[in-house]
Design a protein around this motif. Structure first.
Motif, short mmCIF file in Angstrom:
data_model
loop_
_atom_site.label_atom_id
_atom_site.label_comp_id
_atom_site.label_asym_id
_atom_site.label_seq_id
_atom_site.Cartn_x
_atom_site.Cartn_y
_atom_site.Cartn_z
N GLN A 54 40.51 32.62 43.13
CA GLN A 54 39.78 33.63 42.35
C GLN A 54 38.31 33.70 42.77
O GLN A 54 37.73 34.76 42.92
N ARG A 55 37.73 32.50 42.94
CA ARG A 55 36.30 32.42 43.24
C ARG A 55 35.89 33.37 44.37
O ARG A 55 34.93 34.11 44.27
N GLN A 58 36.10 37.11 43.76
CA GLN A 58 34.95 37.55 42.96
C GLN A 58 33.69 37.64 43.81
O GLN A 58 32.96 38.61 43.73
N ASP A 59 33.45 36.61 44.61
CA ASP A 59 32.25 36.62 45.45
C ASP A 59 32.25 37.81 46.40
O ASP A 59 31.23 38.49 46.56
N ASN A 62 31.58 40.96 44.43
CA ASN A 62 30.17 41.01 43.98
C ASN A 62 29.23 41.31 45.14
O ASN A 62 28.28 42.08 45.00
N ASP A 287 37.28 29.31 36.56
CA ASP A 287 38.38 30.25 36.87
C ASP A 287 39.13 30.57 35.58
O ASP A 287 39.21 29.72 34.68
N THR A 307 28.58 33.75 39.98
CA THR A 307 28.67 34.29 41.34
C THR A 307 27.95 35.64 41.46
O THR A 307 27.61 36.06 42.56
N ARG A 308 27.68 36.27 40.31
CA ARG A 308 26.89 37.52 40.37
C ARG A 308 25.49 37.19 40.86
O ARG A 308 24.90 37.92 41.64
N TYR A 367 30.56 37.99 31.81
CA TYR A 367 31.23 37.47 33.01
C TYR A 367 32.73 37.74 32.92
O TYR A 367 33.36 38.13 33.89
N TYR A 368 33.27 37.51 31.72
CA TYR A 368 34.69 37.84 31.47
C TYR A 368 34.81 38.76 30.27
O TYR A 368 34.02 38.66 29.32
N ASP A 372 40.55 38.84 29.85
CA ASP A 372 40.67 38.10 31.12
C ASP A 372 41.10 36.66 30.88
O ASP A 372 41.73 36.02 31.73
#
Ligand code: BGC
Length: 375
Positions: A54-55, A58-59, A62, A287, A307-308, A367-368, A372
């Motif tokens: 997932q990480r 997302q990165d 973003n 996660d 990560t944003r 963030y979520y 989610d």
């Protein structure tokens, strides 16, 4: 007139990024009001290690959104599932395809030396994203978190939860097993070092015991940070050491991140542990699967790395370089590239998240969405 200004701006941008070799690819942008936009519509190559966690999805998303919002074009590539040669070939294409800067989360911190010679020759700026890239003088900047501190935070959580400082050496003892990340990821080394700084004194005194005897990073490393591999190792540790709710006590598992923690949790649940007697299990990344496990009492903590913010930091770094300025850094001396060259670094903050923080830190911050994480 507009086109002359555009050409001038394009030349300035080319000079600032030093991308003379790719000059024909650089276009000066036109802003909505018809004037020249402040940043160039330069192409940025973004290379992420895998789609399977997932990480990095997302990165990647973003980074793409943040660079595009700042007026850049983005070539985003995922290296299959941690495939070093795919990453090298994507980077080659980014260099020959006219990218003005590269933002790379390396699969293997030592495998990009050759391909990045091409970036250095073309004066393309390279930013190591989250993971340090070693042995390449093409890499001047690094955007990351304080990775050793993250390892320390995980271990400190265990130390505090087990009240190790109050334990009487020689009398009280607790059991722990250790899980580290992929050996080719420099972060995995920092996390492990940070954690062992905190845990080693208790291992030395015998307050903490690793019944498997596996305490080196090599013994504890899980290839590709893979959940299935982590589950398999935990299953092996359970059967070889007799851990179980009614059998040998297991107090804690140090897990470097959430993908490992998920495998560990699966194995512990299969062995009969429930939320009432679950060993402490650490993690990192927040996660969604781990956040849900925390809500169920099947993981004790995670570390939130926004990560944003990291994506915005990479954009700021590139924009500074484009403007001919030195990017802001807050850790000038912490990292070297393995050849004695300092890599100028900005470390974003991270924080420990436990069940009670989920709403405020992860949901209220946007963030979520509640859905989610099954809320
Ligand atoms: C990152 C972690 C991530 C791990 C596995 C590390 O380099 O810092 O956030 O969990 O890779 O993808």
């Amino acid at each position: 007139m507009k086109s002359i200004v555009s050409v001038l701006v394009a030349f300035l941008l080319i000079g600032a990024l030093g991308i003379v070799g790719c000059a024909k690819k650089v276009e000066a942008p036109i802003a909505d009001d018809g004037g020249v936009a402040p940043t160039g519509r330069l192409k940025i190559g973004v290379s992420m290690p895998t789609r399977s966690l997932q990480r990095w999805n997302q990165d990647g998303a973003n980074l793409k959104a943040s660079f595009e919002a700042a007026g850049y074009e983005v070539d985003l590539q995922y290296a299959g599932d941690n495939d070093v040669s795919a990453q090298i070939s994507h980077i080659q294409n980014m260099i020959s395809g006219g990218c003005g800067a590269l933002v790379i989360a390396a699969v293997d911190d030592n495998s990009l030396t050759e391909v990045l010679k091409g970036a250095a020759e073309a004066n393309i700026s390279v930013i190591a994203y989250d993971r340090l890239i070693k042995n390449s003088d093409a890499v001047a900047y690094y955007a990351t978190f304080d990775n050793e501190e993250i390892g320390r935070a995980q271990a400190t959580f265990i130390k505090d939860a087990l009240k190790l400082d109050a334990a009487v050496a020689g009398k009280d003892s607790f059991t722990i097993e250790l899980f580290a990340g992929d050996l080719a990821d420099s972060n995995a080394d920092f996390f492990f070092q940070g954690a062992m700084d905190v845990l080693q004194p208790y291992l030395d005194k015998g307050t903490l015991k690793v019944l498997s005897g596996q305490t080196t990073r090599e013994q504890c490393a899980i290839p590709n940070w893979n959940t299935g591999e982590s589950q398999k190792r935990m299953e092996g540790l359970i059967s070889s050491n007799g851990y179980g709710p009614e059998e040998t006590r297991l107090d804690a598992v140090l897990s470097a991140n959430d993908s490992l923690a998920n495998g560990i949790t699966n194995a512990l649940v299969d062995a009969g542990y429930t939320a009432d007697d679950f060993p402490l299990v650490t993690g990192q990344d927040c996660d969604t699967a781990s956040v849900q496990n925390m809500l169920k009492g099947l993981q004790s903590m995670s570390v939130f790395k926004d990560t944003r913010k990291l994506a915005s930091r990479a954009v700021l770094m590139v924009s500074s370089i484009v403007a001919g300025e030195e990017p802001e850094i807050n850790a000038p001396d912490l990292y070297d590239n393995g050849q004695g060259l300092r890599v100028l670094t900005y470390q974003e903050d991270s924080r420990v998240v436990v069940k009670d923080d989920i709403q405020t830190v992860l949901v209220d911050s946007g963030y979520y969405q509640p859905a989610d994480i099954g809320l």
